[in-house]
Design a protein around this motif. Structure first.
Motif, short mmCIF file in Angstrom:
data_model
loop_
_atom_site.label_atom_id
_atom_site.label_comp_id
_atom_site.label_asym_id
_atom_site.label_seq_id
_atom_site.Cartn_x
_atom_site.Cartn_y
_atom_site.Cartn_z
N LEU A 78 0.73 -1.38 -0.02
CA LEU A 78 -0.01 -0.03 0.01
C LEU A 78 0.64 1.19 0.28
CD1 LEU A 78 -2.92 -1.05 2.47
CD2 LEU A 78 -2.85 -1.12 0.01
N GLY A 79 1.86 1.31 0.83
CA GLY A 79 2.64 2.43 0.92
C GLY A 79 3.80 2.49 -0.16
N GLY A 80 4.18 1.28 -0.66
CA GLY A 80 5.30 1.56 -1.56
C GLY A 80 4.88 1.27 -3.18
N VAL A 81 3.78 0.84 -3.19
CA VAL A 81 3.09 0.88 -4.73
C VAL A 81 1.88 1.56 -5.09
CG1 VAL A 81 2.64 -0.67 -6.64
CG2 VAL A 81 4.52 -1.47 -5.11
N ILE A 82 1.01 0.94 -4.13
CA ILE A 82 -0.39 1.41 -4.46
C ILE A 82 -0.70 2.99 -4.19
CG2 ILE A 82 -3.07 1.21 -3.98
CD1 ILE A 82 -1.78 -1.47 -5.22
N GLY A 83 -0.46 3.30 -3.23
CA GLY A 83 -0.58 4.81 -2.61
C GLY A 83 0.32 5.72 -3.63
N PRO A 84 1.67 5.54 -3.91
CA PRO A 84 2.08 6.33 -4.80
C PRO A 84 1.72 6.44 -6.46
CG PRO A 84 3.86 5.27 -3.48
CD PRO A 84 2.52 4.46 -3.38
N VAL A 85 1.33 5.20 -6.77
CA VAL A 85 0.89 5.14 -8.17
C VAL A 85 -0.71 5.80 -8.24
CG1 VAL A 85 -0.14 3.37 -9.93
CG2 VAL A 85 2.12 3.01 -8.98
N THR A 86 -1.34 5.50 -7.17
CA THR A 86 -2.61 6.23 -7.07
C THR A 86 -2.66 7.88 -7.16
OG1 THR A 86 -3.75 4.39 -5.92
CG2 THR A 86 -4.73 6.63 -5.85
N TRP A 87 -1.63 8.21 -6.47
CA TRP A 87 -1.35 9.86 -6.15
C TRP A 87 -0.87 10.23 -7.64
CZ3 TRP A 87 -2.97 13.62 -3.58
CH2 TRP A 87 -2.31 14.79 -3.81
N GLN A 88 0.07 9.51 -8.09
CA GLN A 88 0.60 10.00 -9.30
C GLN A 88 -0.28 9.89 -10.47
OE1 GLN A 88 4.40 8.46 -11.54
NE2 GLN A 88 2.63 7.29 -12.37
N GLN A 91 -2.86 13.11 -9.89
CA GLN A 91 -2.29 14.17 -10.04
C GLN A 91 -2.12 14.47 -11.57
OE1 GLN A 91 -1.49 17.03 -8.34
NE2 GLN A 91 -2.82 15.73 -6.64
N ARG A 92 -1.58 13.66 -12.30
CA ARG A 92 -1.13 13.85 -13.85
C ARG A 92 -2.39 13.74 -14.58
NH1 ARG A 92 4.52 10.40 -15.26
NH2 ARG A 92 5.82 11.76 -13.61
N THR A 93 -3.56 13.07 -14.17
CA THR A 93 -4.79 13.19 -15.02
C THR A 93 -5.39 14.48 -14.56
OG1 THR A 93 -5.23 10.69 -14.63
CG2 THR A 93 -7.11 12.21 -15.23
N LYS A 94 -5.32 15.04 -13.28
CA LYS A 94 -5.70 16.48 -13.18
C LYS A 94 -4.96 17.43 -13.99
CE LYS A 94 -6.81 19.28 -8.94
NZ LYS A 94 -6.36 19.30 -7.42
N ARG A 95 -3.72 17.28 -14.14
CA ARG A 95 -3.25 18.31 -15.08
C ARG A 95 -3.12 18.06 -16.41
NH1 ARG A 95 2.35 17.15 -11.94
NH2 ARG A 95 3.34 18.50 -13.72
N PHE A 101 -7.45 8.22 -15.71
CA PHE A 101 -6.79 7.65 -14.62
C PHE A 101 -6.03 6.46 -14.89
CE2 PHE A 101 -6.48 4.91 -10.63
CZ PHE A 101 -5.93 5.57 -9.55
N ASP A 102 -6.48 5.59 -15.67
CA ASP A 102 -6.17 4.35 -16.12
C ASP A 102 -4.85 4.49 -17.16
OD1 ASP A 102 -8.15 3.05 -14.83
OD2 ASP A 102 -9.68 3.06 -16.45
N ILE A 115 8.06 4.12 -13.69
CA ILE A 115 7.88 4.50 -12.26
C ILE A 115 7.25 3.21 -11.55
CG2 ILE A 115 6.38 5.81 -10.77
CD1 ILE A 115 6.76 8.03 -12.57
N LEU A 116 6.40 2.59 -12.32
CA LEU A 116 5.59 1.50 -11.53
C LEU A 116 6.82 0.26 -11.40
CD1 LEU A 116 3.11 -0.24 -10.73
CD2 LEU A 116 2.74 -0.60 -12.96
N ILE A 117 7.70 0.03 -12.39
CA ILE A 117 8.36 -1.05 -12.36
C ILE A 117 9.41 -0.82 -11.16
CG2 ILE A 117 10.54 -1.97 -13.65
CD1 ILE A 117 8.68 -1.62 -16.22
#
Length: 225
Positions: A78-88, A91-95, A101-102, A115-117
């Motif tokens: 959750l902290g190392g993959v899911i959280g950062p990827v969700t936030w990224q 944010q990038r979709t919003k910008r 998001f997909d 980044i995911l890798i």
């Protein structure tokens, strides 16, 4: 507005030139009913790789591991993959850097995959270093290899990660029980169909994703068994 006209490289219509595959997929989506599109959105959301992997990992970890190990494995995911990827992605979709998001645009995935890798590689390494149970280490490693392969294939075809992860989960759940594996297989087919209905992937991209997920899952299943 006139009907689309075929040209040498694709189909001219609605002010743009589109490849045959794109316009055919677009027209197929226009032919489906609103309730089917709404249902497809729900199935696609339930089958999102971030949600599916989180739910499966947490459920299995807290069922089969000690509380401390379960917290460690879940925290890393959750902290190392899911959280950062969700936030990224948010944010990038919003910008406007991602179409959605997909990250459904193939060109945009060139920025997404590294980044995911990197995140998956770090978490997988930490699982091995902290000597977590073998099924979790090998499971994360299998998903990492699946994503790396998807990145390579992305130069030629946009792999459906929804489909590949869901078909990988068929084998993962088969390790627990046959009925769970069969149930996940049915859900995986529905998830793949939802991506087609929503015009996020072509049939070829779904087939490639399914084959990749099945191969990675079979390797994981065979190694653990």
């Amino acid at each position: 507005m006139g009907d689309p006209v075929r040209t040498h490289g694709g189909i001219r219509g609605f002010g743009v030139d589109l490849p045959y595959s794109s316009i055919e997929l677009r027209l197929s989506v226009q032919s489906v009913s609103p309730w089917l599109t709404k249902t497809a959105r729900i199935v696609s959301a339930v089958g999102h790789p971030l949600f599916v992997t989180s739910l499966f990992t947490l459920a299995v970890a807290f069922d089969q591991l000690t509380t401390l190990n379960a917290l460690l494995v879940s925290g890393l995911l959750l902290g190392g993959v899911i959280g950062p990827v969700t936030w990224q992605n948010y944010q990038r979709t919003k910008r406007g850097l991602y179409t959605n998001f997909d990250v459904s645009d193939r060109q945009q995935r060139y920025r997404f995959y590294p980044i995911l890798i990197a995140l998956l590689g770090l978490v997988t390494t930490l699982l091995f270093v902290t000597q977590q149970p073998r099924p979790f280490c090998i499971g994360f490693l299998s998903v990492l290899l699946l994503v790396v392969c998807s990145y390579g294939i992305n130069f030629f075809c946009k792999v459906s990660l929804h489909t590949s992860i869901s078909f990988f989960m068929v084998w993962a759940l088969r390790l627990i029980s046959l009925p769970l594996g069969v149930g996940m297989g049915i859900l995986a087919l529905l998830i793949a169909a939802s991506r087609l209905v929503l015009s996020r992937h072509s049939l070829t991209e779904l087939v490639v994703g399914a084959l990749l997920g099945l191969l990675a899952g079979a390797g994981f299943y065979g190694y653990i068994r």
